[in-house]
Design a protein around this motif. Structure first.
Motif, short mmCIF file in Angstrom:
data_model
loop_
_atom_site.label_atom_id
_atom_site.label_comp_id
_atom_site.label_asym_id
_atom_site.label_seq_id
_atom_site.Cartn_x
_atom_site.Cartn_y
_atom_site.Cartn_z
N ASP A 90 0.83 -1.21 0.00
CA ASP A 90 0.00 0.00 0.00
C ASP A 90 0.86 1.26 0.00
O ASP A 90 0.55 2.24 -0.70
CB ASP A 90 -0.93 0.02 1.22
CG ASP A 90 -2.08 -0.97 1.08
OD1 ASP A 90 -2.31 -1.46 -0.04
OD2 ASP A 90 -2.73 -1.27 2.10
N SER A 122 -5.79 0.07 -11.12
CA SER A 122 -6.19 -1.12 -10.36
C SER A 122 -5.82 -0.98 -8.89
O SER A 122 -6.58 -1.41 -8.01
CB SER A 122 -5.55 -2.38 -10.96
OG SER A 122 -4.14 -2.28 -10.95
N ASP A 125 -8.33 1.28 -7.20
CA ASP A 125 -9.64 0.63 -7.06
C ASP A 125 -9.69 -0.29 -5.85
O ASP A 125 -10.72 -0.40 -5.17
CB ASP A 125 -9.97 -0.18 -8.32
CG ASP A 125 -10.34 0.70 -9.50
OD1 ASP A 125 -10.72 1.87 -9.26
OD2 ASP A 125 -10.24 0.23 -10.64
N LYS A 126 -8.57 -0.96 -5.55
CA LYS A 126 -8.60 -1.98 -4.51
C LYS A 126 -8.04 -1.52 -3.16
O LYS A 126 -8.26 -2.19 -2.15
CB LYS A 126 -7.83 -3.22 -4.97
CG LYS A 126 -6.33 -3.01 -5.09
CD LYS A 126 -5.63 -4.27 -5.60
CE LYS A 126 -4.12 -4.06 -5.69
NZ LYS A 126 -3.42 -5.24 -6.21
N VAL A 127 -7.32 -0.39 -3.13
CA VAL A 127 -6.71 0.04 -1.87
C VAL A 127 -7.79 0.34 -0.83
O VAL A 127 -8.81 0.96 -1.12
CB VAL A 127 -5.80 1.27 -2.08
CG1 VAL A 127 -6.59 2.50 -2.49
CG2 VAL A 127 -4.98 1.55 -0.82
N GLN A 128 -7.55 -0.12 0.38
CA GLN A 128 -8.50 0.10 1.46
C GLN A 128 -7.77 0.66 2.67
O GLN A 128 -6.58 0.41 2.87
CB GLN A 128 -9.20 -1.21 1.83
CG GLN A 128 -10.07 -1.77 0.72
CD GLN A 128 -10.79 -3.04 1.14
OE1 GLN A 128 -10.64 -3.52 2.26
NE2 GLN A 128 -11.59 -3.59 0.23
N THR A 138 -6.24 6.99 1.61
CA THR A 138 -6.77 6.22 0.48
C THR A 138 -7.63 7.09 -0.42
O THR A 138 -7.61 6.92 -1.64
CB THR A 138 -7.60 5.02 0.98
OG1 THR A 138 -8.70 5.48 1.78
CG2 THR A 138 -6.75 4.09 1.83
N LYS A 142 -7.03 7.80 -4.47
CA LYS A 142 -8.09 7.69 -5.47
C LYS A 142 -8.27 9.00 -6.23
O LYS A 142 -8.51 9.01 -7.44
CB LYS A 142 -9.40 7.27 -4.79
CG LYS A 142 -9.37 5.87 -4.20
CD LYS A 142 -10.66 5.53 -3.49
CE LYS A 142 -10.57 4.20 -2.76
NZ LYS A 142 -10.39 3.06 -3.67
#
Length: 289
Positions: A90, A122, A125-128, A138, A142
């Motif tokens: 991350d 990508s 889109d998936k990072v949390q 985050t 984005k």
């Protein structure tokens, strides 16, 4: 008539000079390109810090094992540091997004077209969010990734530079602050904890060999070498946090002056940020990881 023609000529010359000034104001000063290029290049120095966050945890866990133990416990130590290993992708991905954004600014400032690594999409889109990489960070990832997508899809050119700076500045601030805190505060705390664990290990080793002066001397020398290495890493982390602060503040200065380019003024305002980043990078390159 001669006087009138002279006056007209002067007026035309004045109008031409004014036009040249206007056109000159539309160009992007070298100071902008130098700053964003220097800031982008500094992001390439990030990965060793990220790697050493997890490595420091492993070293500390091993140092906490009994001094008389003879066993390969690297696997156990790695498992105990799983959270730090999981955080690394991350952090690296977030910095890659920031680097992509800065590279896009450089392209726009150079009157070029924007391109970027599609893996950024990508990743965004998936990072949390996690405890160590919270939601504001985050969201910033984005936001910058969306700018890159829009810049390519919309064929942004230099005229979009001012808008990009204004919209992206809050994201840049949040992301540089978050990454700076992780390196300049949390990582330094990890190094301090590692130093304490190592110190206790050397103390235990000294106690078990208290009647052997030669061994004690060797232990003291090794401890000083280990401590010096940790201090180098600590200083490097402090410098890198300052680098990110300079990137943040320089970008904020750019955003506040978006669309009002003046070569001489921007050179004065951005020059110190660029020079500071270059000096700090040179300083912490000496640290070993």
């Amino acid at each position: 008539m001669h006087v009138l023609s002279t006056i007209a000529a002067h007026r035309r010359a004045g109008a031409l000079a004014a036009l040249l000034l206007v056109l000159g104001g539309c160009t992007t000063p070298d100071a902008v390109r130098q700053f964003v290029t220097t800031a982008r290049d500094a992001t390439l120095r990030f990965s060793p810090f990220v790697q050493d966050i997890a490595d420091s945890c492993v070293r500390r866990k091993l140092a906490e094992r009994p001094v008389t133990e003879i066993a390969d416990n690297a696997g156990l130590a790695t498992g105990a540091c799983r959270e730090d290993f999981d955080l690394a992708p991350d952090l690296l991905g977030a910095m890659n997004v920031l680097a992509g954004y800065l590279n896009a600014l450089n392209s726009l400032a150079s009157n070029g077209t924007v391109s970027y690594d599609k893996e950024i999409d990508s990743f965004a889109d998936k990072v949390q969010s996690t405890a160590k990489f919270p939601a504001p960070a985050t969201d910033a990832v984005k936001g910058l990734a969306k700018f890159l997508f829009d810049a390519v899809a919309g064929g942004y050119q230099r005229r979009k530079l001012a808008d990009a700076l204004k919209k992206a500045d809050p994201h840049v601030t949040v992301l540089t602050d978050t990454l700076g805190h992780i390196i300049g505060v949390e990582y330094i705390r990890d190094l301090d904890d590692e130093a304490d664990s190592l110190k206790n290990r050397y103390i235990d080793a000294m106690r078990s060999n208290q009647h052997n002066d030669a061994v004690a001397l060797l232990l003291q020398r090794q401890w000083m070498r280990d401590l010096a290495m940790l201090q180098k890493k600590r200083a490097a982390a402090t410098d890198y946090q300052k680098v990110l602060e300079k990137v943040r503040d320089g970008h904020k200065q750019l955003a506040s002056r978006a669309g009002q380019w003046s070569a001489s003024e921007l050179a004065k305002e951005l020059g110190p940020y660029t020079a500071s980043i270059q000096t700090l990078v040179t300083s912490f390159q000496a640290a070993s990881f």
